[in-house]
Design a protein around this motif. Structure first.
Motif, mmCIF file in Angstrom:
data_model
loop_
_atom_site.group_PDB
_atom_site.id
_atom_site.type_symbol
_atom_site.label_atom_id
_atom_site.label_comp_id
_atom_site.label_asym_id
_atom_site.label_seq_id
_atom_site.Cartn_x
_atom_site.Cartn_y
_atom_site.Cartn_z
ATOM 1 N N VAL A 152 0.867 -1.168 0.000
ATOM 2 C CA VAL A 152 0.000 0.000 0.000
ATOM 3 C C VAL A 152 0.911 1.227 0.000
ATOM 4 O O VAL A 152 2.036 1.173 0.492
ATOM 5 C CB VAL A 152 -0.949 -0.050 1.226
ATOM 6 C CG1 VAL A 152 -0.183 0.012 2.525
ATOM 7 C CG2 VAL A 152 -2.012 1.015 1.177
ATOM 8 N N ARG B 33 -12.302 -0.058 2.447
ATOM 9 C CA ARG B 33 -11.996 0.728 1.253
ATOM 10 C C ARG B 33 -11.459 2.117 1.643
ATOM 11 O O ARG B 33 -10.485 2.601 1.083
ATOM 12 C CB ARG B 33 -13.250 0.878 0.388
ATOM 13 C CG ARG B 33 -12.970 1.537 -0.967
ATOM 14 C CD ARG B 33 -14.235 1.703 -1.790
ATOM 15 N NE ARG B 33 -14.906 0.459 -2.094
ATOM 16 C CZ ARG B 33 -14.527 -0.394 -3.065
ATOM 17 N NH1 ARG B 33 -13.491 -0.113 -3.812
ATOM 18 N NH2 ARG B 33 -15.197 -1.513 -3.275
ATOM 19 N N GLN B 34 -12.125 2.725 2.638
ATOM 20 C CA GLN B 34 -11.653 4.043 3.080
ATOM 21 C C GLN B 34 -10.230 3.968 3.620
ATOM 22 O O GLN B 34 -9.414 4.838 3.378
ATOM 23 C CB GLN B 34 -12.588 4.608 4.160
ATOM 24 C CG GLN B 34 -13.895 5.137 3.625
ATOM 25 C CD GLN B 34 -14.831 5.500 4.764
ATOM 26 O OE1 GLN B 34 -15.398 4.628 5.413
ATOM 27 N NE2 GLN B 34 -14.960 6.786 5.036
ATOM 28 N N ILE C 8 -7.879 1.684 2.920
ATOM 29 C CA ILE C 8 -6.858 1.355 1.918
ATOM 30 C C ILE C 8 -6.692 2.471 0.887
ATOM 31 O O ILE C 8 -5.576 2.817 0.514
ATOM 32 C CB ILE C 8 -7.214 0.030 1.205
ATOM 33 C CG1 ILE C 8 -7.265 -1.106 2.218
ATOM 34 C CG2 ILE C 8 -6.201 -0.287 0.114
ATOM 35 C CD1 ILE C 8 -7.932 -2.348 1.703
ATOM 36 N N TYR C 9 -7.821 3.033 0.440
ATOM 37 C CA TYR C 9 -7.706 4.000 -0.660
ATOM 38 C C TYR C 9 -7.629 5.449 -0.190
ATOM 39 O O TYR C 9 -6.800 6.220 -0.685
ATOM 40 C CB TYR C 9 -8.843 3.796 -1.662
ATOM 41 C CG TYR C 9 -8.657 2.507 -2.430
ATOM 42 C CD1 TYR C 9 -7.817 2.455 -3.536
ATOM 43 C CD2 TYR C 9 -9.267 1.334 -2.007
ATOM 44 C CE1 TYR C 9 -7.602 1.266 -4.218
ATOM 45 C CE2 TYR C 9 -9.069 0.137 -2.682
ATOM 46 C CZ TYR C 9 -8.236 0.109 -3.790
ATOM 47 O OH TYR C 9 -8.016 -1.072 -4.454
ATOM 48 N N ASP C 10 -8.488 5.856 0.779
ATOM 49 C CA ASP C 10 -8.463 7.263 1.185
ATOM 50 C C ASP C 10 -7.244 7.551 2.055
ATOM 51 O O ASP C 10 -6.531 8.525 1.846
ATOM 52 C CB ASP C 10 -9.746 7.633 1.951
ATOM 53 C CG ASP C 10 -10.973 7.468 1.062
ATOM 54 O OD1 ASP C 10 -10.772 7.308 -0.163
ATOM 55 O OD2 ASP C 10 -12.098 7.485 1.571
ATOM 56 N N GLY D 90 -4.060 3.829 -1.822
ATOM 57 C CA GLY D 90 -4.146 2.805 -2.865
ATOM 58 C C GLY D 90 -2.949 1.872 -2.909
ATOM 59 O O GLY D 90 -2.073 1.915 -2.057
ATOM 60 N N PHE E 27 -5.609 -4.599 -6.232
ATOM 61 C CA PHE E 27 -5.869 -5.089 -4.883
ATOM 62 C C PHE E 27 -6.308 -6.549 -4.947
ATOM 63 O O PHE E 27 -7.116 -6.925 -5.774
ATOM 64 C CB PHE E 27 -6.971 -4.253 -4.221
ATOM 65 C CG PHE E 27 -7.448 -4.805 -2.907
ATOM 66 C CD1 PHE E 27 -6.770 -4.518 -1.732
ATOM 67 C CD2 PHE E 27 -8.568 -5.634 -2.843
ATOM 68 C CE1 PHE E 27 -7.207 -5.040 -0.517
ATOM 69 C CE2 PHE E 27 -8.996 -6.164 -1.627
ATOM 70 C CZ PHE E 27 -8.316 -5.856 -0.467
ATOM 71 N N SER F 48 -11.743 -8.610 -2.094
ATOM 72 C CA SER F 48 -12.252 -7.287 -2.469
ATOM 73 C C SER F 48 -13.762 -7.144 -2.317
ATOM 74 O O SER F 48 -14.251 -6.049 -2.122
ATOM 75 C CB SER F 48 -11.837 -6.960 -3.896
ATOM 76 O OG SER F 48 -12.319 -7.952 -4.760
ATOM 77 N N SER G 37 -1.272 -7.348 -2.984
ATOM 78 C CA SER G 37 -1.618 -7.046 -4.368
ATOM 79 C C SER G 37 -1.651 -8.344 -5.163
ATOM 80 O O SER G 37 -1.402 -9.428 -4.631
ATOM 81 C CB SER G 37 -0.589 -6.103 -4.969
ATOM 82 O OG SER G 37 0.617 -6.804 -5.170
#
Lengths: 626, 185
Positions: free
Chosen positions: A389, A404-405, A407-409, A413, A420, A435, A463
């Motif tokens: 990450v 999701r928040q 990992i991505y926000d 990402g 992912f 996922s 990943s």
């Protein structure tokens, strides 16, 4: 400083030391020439020479005769370890990243003396490609809510005055002077705080059990044996805010009627041990530990006990055995430690993060605390975000946030633009989450329902380059090594699981292996003695559940879809590059390579043992792995 | 724990080390018939390993006597915990972090490279006693993965190609002190 003898004196001391943090708390008056430079002193940044950075700043302040208006000091982990070492300047709230010791000069000249930001050291938002100066504007911090980590980056952990300046020890003062032990326990129960070590048992109820027993001696143990590979939140709290843990322990001691506490901490965390020692000395000097604390008649002291590198000692009964100077093997519960723990006395074992939440529950109230989070899980949780990450670090988020928040926000990402695949939570006791569950609001129950667990808070992002079978093998290797050997299902069972996984990842797996893997996992879960053994098969069960096709590909097609299992790869000779020098054929230990001099060589795939000797020997890079 | 094994202990040196250990043990005020006397045993073993570099049988007997417990009990505790070792380690102790974050970042390949270059396996010491390699569980510097610690120093983001470079740095250090460690035994 002199001893503080009452709650009144504590409040007076607070008024006296409060101005120390004026710049940091009231900020924004950047016109004045006063500045405070806080440098991250967590283990990650420490390893990147942040100590030298502080020394360089201090030397520059001294040289320029600015000791009255500018301070430089070390602080607890900011959490944004990916970008470390981090330097924050108050009151501007300017956040410099990846600062090297030699950069101190430039920051000092430009920012401190000339009041100009050093643009090149600011954080660059990877999406917008813009520099972000202020900490609160960095996307990594925006969704976070910091309670357990509330003082990291704000105070100097080595100075008790700074802890008192953020209302430190006032919760203890309030509890000792205004509340009965029963009221303390009721307040804890109302807060909804659950154990942050993994299992999530109500902290208030646990205290209540220990309080009910009438015993001449009781003990509070802080479990700082953070053995989960990839989790480092407890270490950060210990390094950055040891006083908050001490205060939490003293409150717990008062509630259950214990006069002695112990911190059981990993020997692998020398910096945390050193900071904790210093904090204990300071607290004793001010009378916040010892006899008759704040004139209340309550006596409480804390000692340190070092672990010695055994994962199982994170389990409370094993931990207690280890503290008694024995092999750290677990025993069956009941009796629970709350009834019969250390030396047979009622004992509470609480995790570091749990204890760090305690003082704030009493300063801000249980109602405030239980307004955060979900129906069943209150408050926040600290996660150690690592793996593939972009933003590796410590994050504290309210319960109920989605993966999701995180990992991505917050995490920015997947590293290197990969896809992912899964996120692993709960360490060797947890599972891998695919996922399709990224939008599940996380709390203790929801994570358990999708085959993983909260655990102590490790979060490893994987990943598409990770082979899930090999990843399960990694955890089993860990469990085999760390199994204490006391019960058979764990001692022999994990070993057997590991053997099967090795066979599968080396291309020798059969369908019968898959059946046995599942059956054996379930038997271990049902029959192992302690929590660690019972959860050891979880990495296998969860990857089999969500990534079954990868197991099948290994067994049926002798193929590793992620291309990560070396033994399943085929070594082939590139006809374009091979000049027929015979070097590979001569080095092959099993004579799998055939070919005449100056003619194309070929590898017999049946004979090949994938040792890689030919690839290493070939000067023409003609051996490829497929 | 900053002590590194420097080859020949010598009688005089050994005596000094026992004295150092005894001084520490005296501060613990162990009461021979107190049922709780063993609660400091693990701290004492940490201390002893810091002084001697490892925990040979003689040291174990010595500690058992001080605690009024059997040698078997001391040995049982030592063998349980990964941190304790009964064989000497190298002058340069290489620890490759095998925590999950480091594993995902390729720590196994870094370990293989150390094993290949030094021609020993994890857990072994080079025949001249200069280098030893070991796997280490998470040091918690996951942002620097893969992490290698050499004696006290932490190396972050180590790729297999960096391994010879790291070793060369210590090789010069070892050969500088080489004369002292050659006349052992």
């Amino acid at each position: 400083m002199t001893r503080i003898n009452s709650q009144q004196q504590l409040l007076e001391t607070y008024q006296q030391v409060r101005p120390l943090l004026n710049l940091r708390l009231n900020g924004q008056d950047v016109a004045s020439s006063e500045r405070t430079i806080m440098v991250c002193g967590g283990t990650g940044c420490h390893a990147s020479e942040s100590q030298q950075l502080v020394a360089n700043f201090q030397a520059l302040i001294e040289e320029n005769g600015l000791s009255d208006s500018v301070q430089a000091s070390v602080t607890g982990c900011f959490g944004f370890c990916e970008q470390g070492p981090i330097v924050k300047i108050y009151p501007d709230d300017v956040f410099y990243v990846q600062v090297k010791p030699e950069d101190a000069h430039e920051i000092f000249e430009e920012h401190i003396l000339d009041n100009r930001r050093v643009e090149r050291l600011l954080y660059t938002d990877p999406v917008l490609q813009e520099r972000v100066a202020e900490q609160h504007n960095i996307p990594f911090y925006q969704p976070q809510q910091r309670i357990a980590l509330r003082h990291a980056g704000l105070i100097n952990p080595e100075d008790i005055r700074e802890y008192i300046a953020v209302e430190g020890y006032q919760a203890l003062g309030k509890v000792l002077t205004e509340m009965t032990p029963q009221q303390v326990i009721e307040e804890m129960k109302r807060s909804g705080l659950r154990g942050r070590g993994g299992a999530g048992f109500s902290a208030g109820k646990k205290w209540e059990f220990a309080q009910q027993y009438d015993a001449p001696e009781k003990f509070i143990i802080c479990n700082a044996d953070e053995g989960d590979p990839g989790a480092f939140m407890d270490r950060s709290i210990m390094e950055g805010d040891a006083h908050t843990v001490i205060e939490g322990m003293a409150i717990a001691g008062y509630a259950i009627g214990a006069n002695q506490g112990y911190v059981y901490i990993r020997a692998e965390y020398p910096l945390a041990v050193q900071r904790l020692r210093r904090a204990l000395d300071q607290a004793r000097e001010l009378g916040l530990l010892g006899t008759d604390i704040l004139g209340s008649g309550f006596d409480f002291d804390i000692d340190i006990r070092l672990g010695a590198g055994a994962f199982v000692c994170g389990e409370e009964t094993a931990l207690i055995h280890s503290m008694q100077g024995e092999r750290g093997e677990p025993t069956t519960k009941p009796p629970f430690p709350a009834q019969s723990g250390l030396w047979g006395c009622p004992t509470i074992v609480n995790n570091v993060e749990t204890l760090a939440n305690v003082p704030v529950i009493f300063t801000r109230g249980a109602d405030w605390y239980n307004s955060i989070g979900t129906e069943t899980s209150k408050g926040t949780k600290v996660f150690a975000l690592a793996g593939q990450v972009n933003n590796i670090g410590l994050v504290e988020v309210p319960m109920g946030i989605t993966l999701r928040q995180i990992i991505y926000d917050i995490g920015g990402g997947i590293k290197g633009g990969g896809e992912f695949k899964a996120i692993q939570t709960g360490g060797p006791s947890g599972g891998c989450i695919p996922s399709k569950f990224l939008d599940v609001p996380i709390d203790y129950e929801s994570l358990a329902s999708i085959g993983s667990m909260m655990g102590s808070g490790g979060m490893i992002v994987l990943s598409d380059a990770t082979c899930m079978v090999k990843f399960a093998r990694y955890y089993l290797e860990f469990s085999v090594e760390e199994s204490c050997g006391r019960c058979l299902p764990c001692r022999v069972g994990t070993k057997r699981l590991h053997e099967i996984l090795v066979n599968i990842t080396e291309g020798r797996g059969t369908e019968a292996d898959l059946v046995e893997l599942k059956e054996l996992s379930e038997i271990i879960s049902d029959t192992a003695l302690c929590g660690l053994g019972q959860t050891a098969p979880n990495p296998v069960l969860s990857t089999m559940k969500y990534f079954w096709d990868e197991y099948v590909a290994h067994v049926h097609d002798h193929r590793c879809p992620a291309g990560a299992c070396e033994k399943m790869l085929n070594y082939e000779i590139d006809p374009e590059k091979c000049i027929g020098c015979t070097a590979c054929a001569r080095v092959c230990p099993v004579d799998a390579i055939s070919g005449q001099v100056k003619q194309l060589h070929t590898i017999d795939q049946v004979r090949c043992i994938k040792c890689g000797a030919c690839k290493a020997k070939c000067k023409f890079k003609a051996v490829n792995i497929n | 724990m900053s002590y590194t094994h420097q080859g020949c202990p010598g009688k005089q040196l050994a005596l000094e080390r026992y004295e150092q250990l005894n001084t520490y043990i005296e501060t613990l005020h162990i009461v021979p018939d107190n049922p709780r006397r063993k609660d400091t045993l693990i701290q004492t073993l940490h201390k002893a390993q810091g002084i001697f570099g490892y925990l040979p049988d003689e040291v174990q007997h010595h500690i058992a006597q001080k605690y009024n417990i059997s040698h078997a009990e001391v040995s049982g505790v030592i063998s349980f915990y990964n941190y304790f070792t009964t064989t000497p380690k190298g002058d340069v102790q290489i620890n490759v972090c095998l925590g999950t974050a480091c594993y995902v970042a390729g720590a196994d390949k870094v370990m293989q490279e150390f094993e290949r270059v030094l021609d020993i396996k994890s857990g072994e010491v080079t025949p001249d006693g200069s280098f030893s390699i070991e796997g280490l569980r998470c040091v918690g510097a996951c942002s620097l993965a893969p992490v290698v610690t050499v004696n006290e120093k932490v190396y972050g983001k180590v790729q297999p190609e960096k391994v010879p470079e790291i070793l060369e740095h210590y090789l010069t250090e070892v050969s500088a002190t080489g004369d002292a460690s050659n006349d052992q035994d």
